[in-house]
Design a protein around this motif. Structure first.
Motif, PDB file in Angstrom:
ATOM      1  N   SER A   1       0.833  -1.211   0.000  1.00  0.00           N
ATOM      2  CA  SER A   1       0.000   0.000   0.000  1.00  0.00           C
ATOM      3  C   SER A   1       0.865   1.258   0.000  1.00  0.00           C
ATOM      4  O   SER A   1       0.516   2.253  -0.639  1.00  0.00           O
ATOM      5  CB  SER A   1      -0.957  -0.006   1.187  1.00  0.00           C
ATOM      6  OG  SER A   1      -0.244   0.014   2.404  1.00  0.00           O
ATOM      7  N   GLN A   2       2.005   1.217   0.690  1.00  0.00           N
ATOM      8  CA  GLN A   2       2.922   2.369   0.684  1.00  0.00           C
ATOM      9  C   GLN A   2       3.504   2.594  -0.702  1.00  0.00           C
ATOM     10  O   GLN A   2       3.639   3.725  -1.154  1.00  0.00           O
ATOM     11  CB  GLN A   2       4.039   2.160   1.703  1.00  0.00           C
ATOM     12  CG  GLN A   2       3.565   2.199   3.139  1.00  0.00           C
ATOM     13  CD  GLN A   2       4.666   1.798   4.108  1.00  0.00           C
ATOM     14  OE1 GLN A   2       5.647   1.176   3.726  1.00  0.00           O
ATOM     15  NE2 GLN A   2       4.479   2.145   5.371  1.00  0.00           N
TER      16      GLN A   2
ATOM     17  N   LEU B   1       2.130   1.662  -3.558  1.00  0.00           N
ATOM     18  CA  LEU B   1       1.054   2.162  -4.418  1.00  0.00           C
ATOM     19  C   LEU B   1       0.835   3.653  -4.182  1.00  0.00           C
ATOM     20  O   LEU B   1       0.649   4.417  -5.136  1.00  0.00           O
ATOM     21  CB  LEU B   1      -0.244   1.396  -4.157  1.00  0.00           C
ATOM     22  CG  LEU B   1      -0.349   0.032  -4.817  1.00  0.00           C
ATOM     23  CD1 LEU B   1      -1.567  -0.720  -4.293  1.00  0.00           C
ATOM     24  CD2 LEU B   1      -0.396   0.148  -6.326  1.00  0.00           C
ATOM     25  N   HIS B   2       0.891   4.064  -2.933  1.00  0.00           N
ATOM     26  CA  HIS B   2       0.716   5.482  -2.612  1.00  0.00           C
ATOM     27  C   HIS B   2       1.862   6.315  -3.200  1.00  0.00           C
ATOM     28  O   HIS B   2       1.644   7.375  -3.780  1.00  0.00           O
ATOM     29  CB  HIS B   2       0.637   5.671  -1.092  1.00  0.00           C
ATOM     30  CG  HIS B   2       0.526   7.101  -0.677  1.00  0.00           C
ATOM     31  ND1 HIS B   2      -0.631   7.834  -0.856  1.00  0.00           N
ATOM     32  CD2 HIS B   2       1.435   7.942  -0.128  1.00  0.00           C
ATOM     33  CE1 HIS B   2      -0.422   9.073  -0.422  1.00  0.00           C
ATOM     34  NE2 HIS B   2       0.821   9.154   0.025  1.00  0.00           N
ATOM     35  N   GLN B   3       3.091   5.797  -3.043  1.00  0.00           N
ATOM     36  CA  GLN B   3       4.264   6.549  -3.512  1.00  0.00           C
ATOM     37  C   GLN B   3       4.393   6.545  -5.032  1.00  0.00           C
ATOM     38  O   GLN B   3       4.644   7.574  -5.638  1.00  0.00           O
ATOM     39  CB  GLN B   3       5.536   5.965  -2.885  1.00  0.00           C
ATOM     40  CG  GLN B   3       6.795   6.719  -3.235  1.00  0.00           C
ATOM     41  CD  GLN B   3       8.016   6.121  -2.538  1.00  0.00           C
ATOM     42  OE1 GLN B   3       7.914   5.197  -1.747  1.00  0.00           O
ATOM     43  NE2 GLN B   3       9.173   6.656  -2.844  1.00  0.00           N
ATOM     44  N   TRP B   4       4.233   5.386  -5.663  1.00  0.00           N
ATOM     45  CA  TRP B   4       4.466   5.251  -7.096  1.00  0.00           C
ATOM     46  C   TRP B   4       3.201   5.392  -7.927  1.00  0.00           C
ATOM     47  O   TRP B   4       3.288   5.590  -9.140  1.00  0.00           O
ATOM     48  CB  TRP B   4       5.062   3.883  -7.418  1.00  0.00           C
ATOM     49  CG  TRP B   4       6.422   3.618  -6.868  1.00  0.00           C
ATOM     50  CD1 TRP B   4       7.317   4.540  -6.406  1.00  0.00           C
ATOM     51  CD2 TRP B   4       7.042   2.348  -6.717  1.00  0.00           C
ATOM     52  NE1 TRP B   4       8.451   3.913  -5.977  1.00  0.00           N
ATOM     53  CE2 TRP B   4       8.313   2.558  -6.160  1.00  0.00           C
ATOM     54  CE3 TRP B   4       6.651   1.048  -6.993  1.00  0.00           C
ATOM     55  CZ2 TRP B   4       9.192   1.523  -5.881  1.00  0.00           C
ATOM     56  CZ3 TRP B   4       7.521   0.020  -6.713  1.00  0.00           C
ATOM     57  CH2 TRP B   4       8.773   0.262  -6.161  1.00  0.00           C
ATOM     58  N   GLY B   5       2.054   5.186  -7.328  1.00  0.00           N
ATOM     59  CA  GLY B   5       0.821   5.106  -8.094  1.00  0.00           C
ATOM     60  C   GLY B   5       0.716   3.722  -8.715  1.00  0.00           C
ATOM     61  O   GLY B   5       1.677   2.957  -8.757  1.00  0.00           O
ATOM     62  N   GLU B   6      -0.462   3.395  -9.206  1.00  0.00           N
ATOM     63  CA  GLU B   6      -0.668   2.061  -9.770  1.00  0.00           C
ATOM     64  C   GLU B   6       0.235   1.806 -10.973  1.00  0.00           C
ATOM     65  O   GLU B   6       0.829   0.743 -11.114  1.00  0.00           O
ATOM     66  CB  GLU B   6      -2.133   1.881 -10.162  1.00  0.00           C
ATOM     67  CG  GLU B   6      -2.440   0.468 -10.601  1.00  0.00           C
ATOM     68  CD  GLU B   6      -3.909   0.246 -10.900  1.00  0.00           C
ATOM     69  OE1 GLU B   6      -4.218  -0.771 -11.542  1.00  0.00           O
ATOM     70  OE2 GLU B   6      -4.751   1.069 -10.507  1.00  0.00           O
TER      71      GLU B   6
END
Length: 123
Positions: free
Chosen positions: A3-4, A6-11
């Motif tokens: 989840s971190q 995904l938050h940092q890099w985006g999908e």
């Protein structure tokens, strides 16, 4: 952790990372299989892995790979015996596991050349 990321890099960034890793491990797998084909053909058998970072190898005519592994360690080749994955690790196994994630093609080639010589000495 995912989840971190995904938050940092985006999908899109996350999937780009996943696909880079897939290609990395595919290339490393192909390198170790090439070294095995070159040096271990006729001495051992293996199946090309579809995932992961290990090549499982079975030595032909050798009921227990532990002696081979002891000799390989002395030549700076680190392998893990298949018996280490049994509940009863004293059970013999003709298999060993070789990791290919951090080894260069040149190191794989040298290691498998040495390993072929050790196998011939043990049989």
């Amino acid at each position: 952790m995912v989840s971190q990321l995904l938050h940092q890099w985006g999908e899109e960034g996350f999937w780009a990372h996943v696909y880079r890793n897939i290609e990395f491990y595919r290339r490393k797998r192909d390198e170790i299989v090439a070294a095995a084909d070159k040096w271990l053909s006729g001495l051992a058998e293996w199946h090309i892995p579809k995932a992961g970072m290990f090549l499982w190898i079975k030595i032909k005519g050798m009921p227990d790979a532990k002696l081979l592994i002891e000799k390989a360690i002395k030549k700076e080749i680190l392998l893990v015996s298949g018996s280490d994955f049994y509940v009863d690790s004293t059970r013999p196994s003709p298999y060993f596991r070789a990791c290919f994630s951090l080894v260069s093609p040149e190191e794989m080639d040298i290691a498998f050349q040495k390993l072929a010589q050790i196998i011939k000495e043990c049989l």
